[in-house]
Scaffold this motif. Structure first.
Motif, PDB file in Angstrom:
ATOM      1  N   GLY A 359       0.817  -1.204   0.000  1.00 28.33           N
ATOM      2  CA  GLY A 359       0.000   0.000   0.000  1.00 28.33           C
ATOM      3  C   GLY A 359       0.848   1.250   0.000  1.00 28.33           C
ATOM      4  O   GLY A 359       1.766   1.409  -0.816  1.00 28.33           O
ATOM      5  N   LEU A 360       0.577   2.152   0.939  1.00 35.79           N
ATOM      6  CA  LEU A 360       1.326   3.405   1.047  1.00 35.79           C
ATOM      7  C   LEU A 360       2.399   3.296   2.134  1.00 35.79           C
ATOM      8  O   LEU A 360       2.712   4.263   2.828  1.00 35.79           O
ATOM      9  N   ILE A 361       2.951   2.101   2.261  1.00 40.36           N
ATOM     10  CA  ILE A 361       4.035   1.810   3.201  1.00 40.36           C
ATOM     11  C   ILE A 361       5.212   1.292   2.387  1.00 40.36           C
ATOM     12  O   ILE A 361       5.054   0.360   1.594  1.00 40.36           O
ATOM     13  N   ALA A 362       6.387   1.874   2.583  1.00 42.62           N
ATOM     14  CA  ALA A 362       7.557   1.397   1.852  1.00 42.62           C
ATOM     15  C   ALA A 362       8.786   1.408   2.738  1.00 42.62           C
ATOM     16  O   ALA A 362       8.982   2.305   3.561  1.00 42.62           O
ATOM     17  N   GLY A 363       9.632   0.398   2.550  1.00 49.01           N
ATOM     18  CA  GLY A 363      10.950   0.343   3.160  1.00 49.01           C
ATOM     19  C   GLY A 363      11.985   0.278   2.054  1.00 49.01           C
ATOM     20  O   GLY A 363      11.939  -0.621   1.214  1.00 49.01           O
ATOM     21  N   ILE A 364      12.902   1.232   2.027  1.00 47.68           N
ATOM     22  CA  ILE A 364      13.934   1.321   0.994  1.00 47.68           C
ATOM     23  C   ILE A 364      15.256   0.941   1.648  1.00 47.68           C
ATOM     24  O   ILE A 364      15.869   1.739   2.368  1.00 47.68           O
ATOM     25  N   GLU A 365      15.691  -0.294   1.428  1.00 43.61           N
ATOM     26  CA  GLU A 365      16.894  -0.787   2.097  1.00 43.61           C
ATOM     27  C   GLU A 365      18.126  -0.476   1.260  1.00 43.61           C
ATOM     28  O   GLU A 365      18.179  -0.762   0.064  1.00 43.61           O
ATOM     29  N   LEU A 366      19.150   0.096   1.903  1.00 43.53           N
ATOM     30  CA  LEU A 366      20.395   0.449   1.241  1.00 43.53           C
ATOM     31  C   LEU A 366      21.425  -0.666   1.401  1.00 43.53           C
ATOM     32  O   LEU A 366      21.409  -1.408   2.388  1.00 43.53           O
ATOM     33  N   HIS A 367      22.314  -0.772   0.420  1.00 46.13           N
ATOM     34  CA  HIS A 367      23.471  -1.652   0.585  1.00 46.13           C
ATOM     35  C   HIS A 367      24.332  -1.143   1.742  1.00 46.13           C
ATOM     36  O   HIS A 367      24.482   0.062   1.946  1.00 46.13           O
ATOM     37  N   SER A 376      22.319   8.590   7.602  1.00 41.03           N
ATOM     38  CA  SER A 376      22.949   9.712   6.910  1.00 41.03           C
ATOM     39  C   SER A 376      22.113  10.183   5.727  1.00 41.03           C
ATOM     40  O   SER A 376      22.022  11.387   5.463  1.00 41.03           O
ATOM     41  N   VAL A 377      21.463   9.256   5.022  1.00 39.35           N
ATOM     42  CA  VAL A 377      20.600   9.645   3.903  1.00 39.35           C
ATOM     43  C   VAL A 377      19.388  10.414   4.421  1.00 39.35           C
ATOM     44  O   VAL A 377      18.966  11.410   3.822  1.00 39.35           O
ATOM     45  N   CYS A 378      18.826   9.987   5.543  1.00 37.52           N
ATOM     46  CA  CYS A 378      17.682  10.716   6.113  1.00 37.52           C
ATOM     47  C   CYS A 378      18.082  12.108   6.580  1.00 37.52           C
ATOM     48  O   CYS A 378      17.294  13.052   6.495  1.00 37.52           O
ATOM     49  N   GLN A 379      19.313  12.252   7.087  1.00 34.15           N
ATOM     50  CA  GLN A 379      19.786  13.582   7.468  1.00 34.15           C
ATOM     51  C   GLN A 379      19.921  14.482   6.252  1.00 34.15           C
ATOM     52  O   GLN A 379      19.582  15.676   6.301  1.00 34.15           O
ATOM     53  N   LEU A 380      20.396  13.931   5.131  1.00 27.74           N
ATOM     54  CA  LEU A 380      20.452  14.699   3.891  1.00 27.74           C
ATOM     55  C   LEU A 380      19.053  15.054   3.410  1.00 27.74           C
ATOM     56  O   LEU A 380      18.816  16.165   2.917  1.00 27.74           O
ATOM     57  N   ALA A 381      18.120  14.102   3.557  1.00 30.94           N
ATOM     58  CA  ALA A 381      16.742  14.350   3.110  1.00 30.94           C
ATOM     59  C   ALA A 381      16.120  15.527   3.851  1.00 30.94           C
ATOM     60  O   ALA A 381      15.342  16.297   3.270  1.00 30.94           O
ATOM     61  N   MET A 382      16.459  15.680   5.133  1.00 31.58           N
ATOM     62  CA  MET A 382      15.934  16.819   5.889  1.00 31.58           C
ATOM     63  C   MET A 382      16.338  18.139   5.236  1.00 31.58           C
ATOM     64  O   MET A 382      15.565  19.102   5.199  1.00 31.58           O
ATOM     65  N   LYS A 383      17.545  18.203   4.699  1.00 31.72           N
ATOM     66  CA  LYS A 383      18.007  19.418   4.036  1.00 31.72           C
ATOM     67  C   LYS A 383      17.220  19.699   2.762  1.00 31.72           C
ATOM     68  O   LYS A 383      17.189  20.832   2.283  1.00 31.72           O
ATOM     69  N   ILE A 395      15.231   3.024   4.809  1.00 31.06           N
ATOM     70  CA  ILE A 395      14.538   4.314   4.892  1.00 31.06           C
ATOM     71  C   ILE A 395      13.040   4.054   4.789  1.00 31.06           C
ATOM     72  O   ILE A 395      12.574   3.394   3.850  1.00 31.06           O
ATOM     73  N   VAL A 396      12.280   4.542   5.747  1.00 33.94           N
ATOM     74  CA  VAL A 396      10.826   4.335   5.781  1.00 33.94           C
ATOM     75  C   VAL A 396      10.142   5.516   5.100  1.00 33.94           C
ATOM     76  O   VAL A 396      10.406   6.671   5.426  1.00 33.94           O
ATOM     77  N   GLU A 421      23.577  12.637  -3.359  1.00 28.36           N
ATOM     78  CA  GLU A 421      24.566  13.355  -2.549  1.00 28.36           C
ATOM     79  C   GLU A 421      25.316  12.436  -1.590  1.00 28.36           C
ATOM     80  O   GLU A 421      26.431  12.745  -1.175  1.00 28.36           O
ATOM     81  N   SER A 422      24.679  11.311  -1.244  1.00 28.80           N
ATOM     82  CA  SER A 422      25.351  10.376  -0.351  1.00 28.80           C
ATOM     83  C   SER A 422      26.525   9.700  -1.042  1.00 28.80           C
ATOM     84  O   SER A 422      27.437   9.197  -0.377  1.00 28.80           O
TER      85      SER A 422
END
Length: 424
Positions: A359-367, A376-383, A395-396, A421-422
């Motif tokens: 549905g409208l739920i996703a988990g994006i798993e990084l290597h 660190s990606v979520c901290q960049l996303a805040m910017k 990342i949820v 950017e990561s």
């Protein structure tokens, strides 16, 4: 930095204790927390008036957006009347009406009784204690254990924690809790020794997808098979829909995808649209009837704020918004867009190991990477104006149901920029 922000951070670091948070990291001078001041629709605004998309629905709670006028007005009207009265020895019209509406949301075999509490953990506690007391009062006291799944998460109160499967949260609390047998799959279930089956009161699962386990969906048909097996073995099926309830999966409840009606349905988070703490545990008339008779049969459990009128007002208003705005109907094209944007993100981003979605739920798993992480990606996303949190390196993304397709575009543009950017 505004004086309001500076004072908030000073007082917080001096006195607050945050959940699931290493406090040395929080109080580090290298870290500046975001102080949220207000919300409007899918957007959060901090004390510096910077805007962020609410990418995990404020920890999986918000449904219709912040400051929705219909829900806000309902809370205001109720606050002018009475904010709280005891549900012990009294009732009130909003609780009675909300209970009736909740029992009508699942078609088919009815769940006719509603026990209100405060949050997801207590909704689970209610189901566990009811399941145990039911056995004591129906001649099966030996059925005093539970079956739950490895890496499951059902809350943090002691009983709920004792059936949780995430070791870093729950291992230290195992001893005092309920007897538990953990399984990983339907195959494990069918291989359980007969003595385990005969001593089990209830089977607990997060339907369709595990949340804290980095958003991992169950194989199709899992829930239907659990219903068949639990019925055949006289075991109560307890569904934890604290995260998945109220439209997150594309239907009002996740169990509707496989036409399953449980013995206990545990609700919280989105019950009030994400506005106020309120929980509900739904169960059947058969289970309720076992608690009738002499006084010692009563369910001696409750909370000071059980059926809080403000929470009930918000919940009723949220259900009205589902109807007036045709929330579930309007959600369907967004789900297709969400899926296509996730697929495109995965194709364009070598950092992504796997994307999991219901549905409208996703988990994006990084290597795994020594310098790049979900955090660190979520901290960049805040910017880039996107607020969300990772679970380890996953990342949820769980936007409010009211999110528009153009707002989804914003989310994925922010994610793509953050991943780029990561580097590496």
């Amino acid at each position: 930095m505004r004086q309001e922000t500076r004072r908030c951070l000073e007082l917080d670091r001096a006195h607050c204790w945050h959940p699931f948070t290493p406090q040395d990291d929080w109080c580090s001078t290298d870290f500046e927390p975001i102080a949220i001041a207000r919300g409007q629709g899918v957007w959060l605004f901090d004390t510096e008036n910077r805007r962020y998309f609410d990418g995990n629905s404020s920890i999986w709670t918000n449904i219709h957006g912040h400051a929705h006028p219909h829900i806000t007005a309902a809370i205001q009207r109720q606050a002018e009347t009475i904010c709280h009265s005891s549900f012990l020895g009294y009732t009130h019209p909003l609780a009675a009406e909300l209970a009736e509406k909740l029992t009508r949301l699942l078609p088919g075999q009815p769940m006719e009784r509603v026990f209100f509490s405060d949050n997801g953990s207590t909704a689970i506690e209610v189901a566990l204690k009811m399941a145990l007391q039911y056995r004591q009062q129906t001649g099966e006291p030996e059925r005093n254990g539970f079956i739950a799944f490895v890496n499951g998460y059902h809350g943090d109160t002691l009983g709920a924690a004792s059936i949780g499967g995430v070791s870093r949260f729950f291992d230290r609390f195992r001893g005092p809790g309920h007897p538990l047998h953990q399984i990983s799959s339907i195959e494990d279930l069918h291989q359980l020794p007969e003595e385990i089956v005969r001593s089990t009161a209830g089977l607990v699962i997060e339907p369709l997808i595990q949340g804290v386990n980095q958003m991992r969906p169950w194989p199709p048909g899992t829930l239907a098979e659990l219903r068949r097996w639990s019925t055949a073995n006289g075991i109560h099926l307890i569904l934890d829909e604290v995260m998945t309830g109220f439209g997150r999966t594309g239907k009002m409840f996740a169990c509707q995808h496989e036409n399953v009606v449980p013995d206990f349905l545990c609700l919280a988070k989105g019950l009030t649209g994400g506005y106020l703490p309120l929980a509900a545990t739904l169960t059947t008339q058969e289970i309720y009837d076992a608690f009738r008779g002499p006084a010692e049969n009563a369910f001696y459990y409750g909370h000071s704020y059980t059926a809080n009128p403000l929470g009930c007002a918000a919940a009723l208003a949220s259900l009205e918004v589902f109807e007036s705005e045709k929330t579930l109907e309007m959600l369907q094209p967004k789900l297709a867009t969400f899926s296509s944007r996730l697929e495109a993100l995965g194709n364009q981003s070598p950092q992504i190991k796997e994307i999991r979605q219901v549905g409208l739920i996703a988990g994006i798993e990084l290597h795994s990477h020594p310098t790049r992480s979900g955090k660190s990606v979520c901290q960049l996303a805040m910017k880039h104006g996107l607020s969300t949190r990772p679970i380890l390196d996953t990342i949820v993304i769980m936007p409010p149901l009211c999110t528009t397709e153009s707002e989804l575009d914003f989310v994925f543009e922010a994610l793509q920029s953050s991943l780029n950017e990561s580097g590496h």
